[in-house]
Design an enzyme around this catalytic site. Structure first.
Site, PDB file in Angstrom:
ATOM      1  N   SER A 279       0.847  -1.200   0.000  1.00  0.00           N
ATOM      2  CA  SER A 279       0.000   0.000   0.000  1.00  0.00           C
ATOM      3  C   SER A 279       0.876   1.240   0.000  1.00  0.00           C
ATOM      4  O   SER A 279       2.025   1.207   0.470  1.00  0.00           O
ATOM      5  CB  SER A 279      -0.877   0.001   1.262  1.00  0.00           C
ATOM      6  OG  SER A 279      -1.527   1.242   1.403  1.00  0.00           O
TER       7      SER A 279
ATOM      8  N   TYR B 292      -1.378  -0.478  10.463  1.00  0.00           N
ATOM      9  CA  TYR B 292      -1.495  -0.861   9.048  1.00  0.00           C
ATOM     10  C   TYR B 292      -0.261  -0.407   8.257  1.00  0.00           C
ATOM     11  O   TYR B 292       0.265  -1.155   7.432  1.00  0.00           O
ATOM     12  CB  TYR B 292      -2.776  -0.255   8.466  1.00  0.00           C
ATOM     13  CG  TYR B 292      -3.075  -0.658   7.042  1.00  0.00           C
ATOM     14  CD1 TYR B 292      -3.567  -1.926   6.749  1.00  0.00           C
ATOM     15  CD2 TYR B 292      -2.872   0.234   5.994  1.00  0.00           C
ATOM     16  CE1 TYR B 292      -3.850  -2.292   5.442  1.00  0.00           C
ATOM     17  CE2 TYR B 292      -3.158  -0.133   4.680  1.00  0.00           C
ATOM     18  CZ  TYR B 292      -3.637  -1.394   4.419  1.00  0.00           C
ATOM     19  OH  TYR B 292      -3.908  -1.753   3.121  1.00  0.00           O
TER      20      TYR B 292
HETATM   21  N1  LIG Z   1      -8.907  -0.902  -1.062  1.00  0.00           N
HETATM   22  C1  LIG Z   1      -7.900  -0.098  -0.796  1.00  0.00           C
HETATM   23  O1  LIG Z   1      -8.057   1.147  -0.723  1.00  0.00           O
HETATM   24  C2  LIG Z   1      -6.506  -0.660  -0.633  1.00  0.00           C
HETATM   25  C3  LIG Z   1      -5.418   0.236  -0.733  1.00  0.00           C
HETATM   26  C4  LIG Z   1      -4.132  -0.259  -0.594  1.00  0.00           C
HETATM   27  C5  LIG Z   1      -3.926  -1.602  -0.368  1.00  0.00           C
HETATM   28  N2  LIG Z   1      -5.007  -2.455  -0.250  1.00  0.00           N
HETATM   29  C6  LIG Z   1      -4.733  -3.861  -0.010  1.00  0.00           C
HETATM   30  O2  LIG Z   1      -5.340  -4.613  -1.029  1.00  0.00           O
HETATM   31  C7  LIG Z   1      -5.542  -5.953  -0.581  1.00  0.00           C
HETATM   32  C8  LIG Z   1      -6.920  -6.441  -1.015  1.00  0.00           C
HETATM   33  O3  LIG Z   1      -7.909  -5.666  -0.338  1.00  0.00           O
HETATM   34  P1  LIG Z   1      -9.232  -5.160  -1.069  1.00  0.00           P
HETATM   35  O4  LIG Z   1      -9.147  -3.693  -1.114  1.00  0.00           O
HETATM   36  O5  LIG Z   1      -9.464  -5.915  -2.312  1.00  0.00           O
HETATM   37  O6  LIG Z   1     -10.308  -5.522   0.065  1.00  0.00           O
HETATM   38  P2  LIG Z   1     -11.570  -6.511   0.069  1.00  0.00           P
HETATM   39  O7  LIG Z   1     -12.467  -6.237  -1.082  1.00  0.00           O
HETATM   40  O8  LIG Z   1     -12.124  -6.377   1.454  1.00  0.00           O
HETATM   41  O9  LIG Z   1     -10.927  -7.971  -0.118  1.00  0.00           O
HETATM   42  C9  LIG Z   1     -10.184  -8.581   0.896  1.00  0.00           C
HETATM   43  C10 LIG Z   1      -9.951 -10.043   0.534  1.00  0.00           C
HETATM   44  O10 LIG Z   1      -9.140 -10.625   1.566  1.00  0.00           O
HETATM   45  C11 LIG Z   1      -9.731 -11.871   1.940  1.00  0.00           C
HETATM   46  N3  LIG Z   1      -9.455 -12.180   3.341  1.00  0.00           N
HETATM   47  C12 LIG Z   1      -9.668 -11.385   4.417  1.00  0.00           C
HETATM   48  N4  LIG Z   1      -9.340 -12.033   5.540  1.00  0.00           N
HETATM   49  C13 LIG Z   1      -8.905 -13.265   5.160  1.00  0.00           C
HETATM   50  C14 LIG Z   1      -8.442 -14.411   5.877  1.00  0.00           C
HETATM   51  N5  LIG Z   1      -8.363 -14.414   7.218  1.00  0.00           N
HETATM   52  N6  LIG Z   1      -8.072 -15.505   5.176  1.00  0.00           N
HETATM   53  C15 LIG Z   1      -8.166 -15.517   3.829  1.00  0.00           C
HETATM   54  N7  LIG Z   1      -8.595 -14.473   3.101  1.00  0.00           N
HETATM   55  C16 LIG Z   1      -8.970 -13.372   3.766  1.00  0.00           C
HETATM   56  C17 LIG Z   1     -11.234 -11.662   1.715  1.00  0.00           C
HETATM   57  O11 LIG Z   1     -11.879 -12.907   1.452  1.00  0.00           O
HETATM   58  P3  LIG Z   1     -12.850 -13.731   2.470  1.00  0.00           P
HETATM   59  O12 LIG Z   1     -13.590 -12.737   3.311  1.00  0.00           O
HETATM   60  O13 LIG Z   1     -13.702 -14.546   1.548  1.00  0.00           O
HETATM   61  O14 LIG Z   1     -11.899 -14.591   3.247  1.00  0.00           O
HETATM   62  C18 LIG Z   1     -11.235 -10.823   0.439  1.00  0.00           C
HETATM   63  O15 LIG Z   1     -11.175 -11.676  -0.687  1.00  0.00           O
HETATM   64  C19 LIG Z   1      -5.299  -5.929   0.932  1.00  0.00           C
HETATM   65  O16 LIG Z   1      -4.030  -6.487   1.210  1.00  0.00           O
HETATM   66  C20 LIG Z   1      -5.319  -4.453   1.271  1.00  0.00           C
HETATM   67  O17 LIG Z   1      -4.538  -4.169   2.414  1.00  0.00           O
HETATM   68  C21 LIG Z   1      -6.281  -2.008  -0.399  1.00  0.00           C
END
Ligand SMILES: NC(=O)c1ccc[n+]([C@@H]2O[C@H](COP(=O)([O-])OP(=O)(O)OC[C@H]3O[C@@H](n4cnc5c(N)ncnc54)[C@H](OP(=O)(O)O)[C@@H]3O)[C@@H](O)[C@H]2O)c1
Length: 256
Positions: free
Chosen positions: A133, A143
């Site tokens: 991130s 975070y």
């Molecule tokens: N969105 C943003 O603004 C942003 C910015 C920078 C970085 N990121 C990073 O991007 C990545 C993806 O996040 P996203 O934005 O796509 O969020 P999201 O839509 O909430 O997706 C999160 C994913 O992680 C999985 N997950 C959560 N806890 C888990 C566990 N204990 N075991 C296995 N899988 C798990 C969830 O699947 P299940 O619930 O089905 O397990 C879901 O598929 C993360 O690493 C986040 O830190 C996001």
């Protein structure tokens, strides 16, 4: 690919399937993963394996690591993407949630990179994409510390594996429209539209960077500029800005 059931992970699955890659999808939500697998098999005629696992659970993580490192069924690209955020400050939140964040976004990334990286090194090719991130360059709570680990770890691993034909890329997005903020119950209504990114753009840019062998990928020009500034800004200034942003978030909303 971890965290394939929603957001960026789901989009990585779609774009990789569109490019003709077979997939191993990992997350906890069976219905979503199986629904996505059915859709991708029908639309792109690729093979899709669904692995249900809570990656904060050591035994379940070990099972996924075994699959990822299996020399009989090689994984060419490991995407460590699963993660979540928290809207509370570090000490105001539950310690168990902070430990889960560490298990998912540090320990699981490290264990799966070890399994896949070892197998890829032996084959002399492969790629690892770790979703970090922009926060890894800032000081926004636990975070930021977790994502700083992901960025530095990826850079170190890239250095170690480069002579063996294996690339490692830390992807550092800014704010992306996914379920991330909603799951963390964050109120993002005051974030300007200009700061939002869309998952398809982030995924496309980062996969291009993986193909080019880039070690750090920052999708979109505004965030490239921000990261450039954060890299050279005095750390004291970064802390001061982060502190005043956090204070503004804590201030009561004006009436109306
Ligand atoms: N969105 C943003 O603004 C942003 C910015 C920078 C970085 N990121 C990073 O991007 C990545 C993806 O996040 P996203 O934005 O796509 O969020 P999201 O839509 O909430 O997706 C999160 C994913 O992680 C999985 N997950 C959560 N806890 C888990 C566990 N204990 N075991 C296995 N899988 C798990 C969830 O699947 P299940 O619930 O089905 O397990 C879901 O598929 C993360 O690493 C986040 O830190 C996001």
């Amino acid at each position: 690919m971890t965290g394939a059931s929603s957001g960026l992970g789901r989009e990585y699955a779609v774009q990789l399937a569109t490019r003709g890659h077979d997939l191993v999808l990992v997350a906890r939500d069976r219905d979503r993963l199986e629904g996505l697998a059915t859709e991708l098999v029908a639309r792109h005629r690729v093979e899709v394996e669904v692995v249900l696992a809570d990656l904060t659970d050591r035994e379940e993580l070990a099972r996924v690591a075994e699959r990822v490192g299996d020399p009989e069924r090689p994984v060419d690209l490991l995407v460590n993407n699963a993660g979540f955020g928290s809207r509370r400050g570090f000490v105001r939140g539950e310690l168990a949630e902070e430990e889960a964040a560490l298990d998912l976004m540090v320990r699981a990334v490290m264990v799966l990179s070890h399994a896949a990286g070892g197998a890829m090194r032996a084959r002399g090719r492969g790629a690892i994409l770790n979703v970090s991130s922009v926060a890894s360059y800032a000081v926004m709570g636990h975070y930021s510390a977790i994502k700083a680990y992901v960025t530095v770890f990826s850079e170190a691993l890239a250095t170690e594996l480069a002579p063996h034909g294996v690339t490692v890329t830390a992807v550092c997005p800014g704010f992306v429209h996914t379920e991330f903020h909603q799951r963390a119950e964050m109120n993002m209504s005051r974030l300007p539209d200009a700061l939002w990114l869309e998952a398809p753009d982030v995924v496309r840019a980062s996969l291009d960077d993986v193909s080019a062998g880039r070690v750090v990928s920052v999708p979109s020009l505004p965030y490239k500029v921000l990261v450039g500034v954060l890299r050279v800004a005095p750390r004291r200034l970064t802390r001061t800005v982060a502190g005043s942003l956090a204070a503004r978030r804590r201030a009561p909303h004006p009436p109306g």
